[in-house]
Design a protein around this motif. Structure first.
Motif, PDB file in Angstrom:
ATOM      1  N   GLY A 199       0.814  -1.214   0.000  1.00 18.90           N
ATOM      2  CA  GLY A 199       0.000   0.000   0.000  1.00 18.90           C
ATOM      3  C   GLY A 199       0.843   1.258   0.000  1.00 18.90           C
ATOM      4  O   GLY A 199       0.554   2.216  -0.724  1.00 18.90           O
ATOM      5  N   GLU A 213       3.969   1.484  -1.050  1.00 17.68           N
ATOM      6  CA  GLU A 213       4.689   1.554  -2.321  1.00 17.68           C
ATOM      7  C   GLU A 213       3.798   2.063  -3.443  1.00 17.68           C
ATOM      8  O   GLU A 213       4.287   2.681  -4.380  1.00 17.68           O
ATOM      9  N   GLY A 214       2.500   1.812  -3.329  1.00 19.77           N
ATOM     10  CA  GLY A 214       1.571   2.269  -4.352  1.00 19.77           C
ATOM     11  C   GLY A 214       1.441   3.776  -4.409  1.00 19.77           C
ATOM     12  O   GLY A 214       1.087   4.343  -5.435  1.00 19.77           O
ATOM     13  N   GLY A 215       1.736   4.432  -3.300  1.00 26.20           N
ATOM     14  CA  GLY A 215       1.726   5.886  -3.258  1.00 26.20           C
ATOM     15  C   GLY A 215       0.359   6.529  -3.399  1.00 26.20           C
ATOM     16  O   GLY A 215       0.269   7.721  -3.676  1.00 26.20           O
ATOM     17  N   GLN A 216      -0.705   5.779  -3.189  1.00 22.03           N
ATOM     18  CA  GLN A 216      -2.052   6.309  -3.368  1.00 22.03           C
ATOM     19  C   GLN A 216      -2.724   6.699  -2.054  1.00 22.03           C
ATOM     20  O   GLN A 216      -3.857   7.163  -2.060  1.00 22.03           O
ATOM     21  N   MET A 217      -2.047   6.523  -0.926  1.00 20.68           N
ATOM     22  CA  MET A 217      -2.640   6.846   0.373  1.00 20.68           C
ATOM     23  C   MET A 217      -2.534   8.334   0.667  1.00 20.68           C
ATOM     24  O   MET A 217      -1.583   8.988   0.248  1.00 20.68           O
ATOM     25  N   LYS A 218      -3.507   8.809   1.423  1.00 17.32           N
ATOM     26  CA  LYS A 218      -3.407  10.177   1.942  1.00 17.32           C
ATOM     27  C   LYS A 218      -2.282  10.194   2.968  1.00 17.32           C
ATOM     28  O   LYS A 218      -1.951   9.166   3.562  1.00 17.32           O
ATOM     29  N   ASP A 267      -3.045   8.702   6.416  1.00 11.76           N
ATOM     30  CA  ASP A 267      -3.205   7.248   6.322  1.00 11.76           C
ATOM     31  C   ASP A 267      -1.853   6.570   6.143  1.00 11.76           C
ATOM     32  O   ASP A 267      -1.597   5.511   6.720  1.00 11.76           O
ATOM     33  N   ALA A 268      -0.987   7.183   5.351  1.00 14.84           N
ATOM     34  CA  ALA A 268       0.344   6.615   5.128  1.00 14.84           C
ATOM     35  C   ALA A 268       1.161   6.624   6.415  1.00 14.84           C
ATOM     36  O   ALA A 268       1.860   5.658   6.714  1.00 14.84           O
TER      37      ALA A 268
END
Length: 81
Positions: free
Chosen positions: A23, A25-30, A33-34
């Motif tokens: 998750g 690594e995907g770099g899509q989290m706020k 959240d990260a």
């Protein structure tokens, strides 16, 4: 470390840690959240390392006698004794 992590098996903790890493690594989290995921991942990593250390100590405590039978070695003795 949160109680819900300390109750996890090594395999469950590792699986969750892998999901967190994917998750992140995907770099899509706020950002918030990260950060929360990273903190939980750090706690999971610590838990996994502790479980591995415990397992290693148990394995090292098993010694083979000269007749081929296995015995338990006291944990406070050096493995090379």
């Amino acid at each position: 470390m949160p109680d819900n992590i300390t109750k996890l098996s090594f395999e469950d903790a590792l699986s969750e840690l892998e999901k967190i890493v994917r998750g992140l690594e995907g770099g899509q989290m706020k950002l918030e959240d990260a950060i929360a995921a990273y903190e939980r991942g750090a706690a999971l990593r610590q838990h996994c390392e502790a479980r591995l250390s415990e397992a290693e100590a148990r394995v090292q405590a098993i010694v083979q006698r000269s007749d081929g039978s296995l015995d338990m070695k006291p944990m406070d003795q050096d493995v090379n004794d």
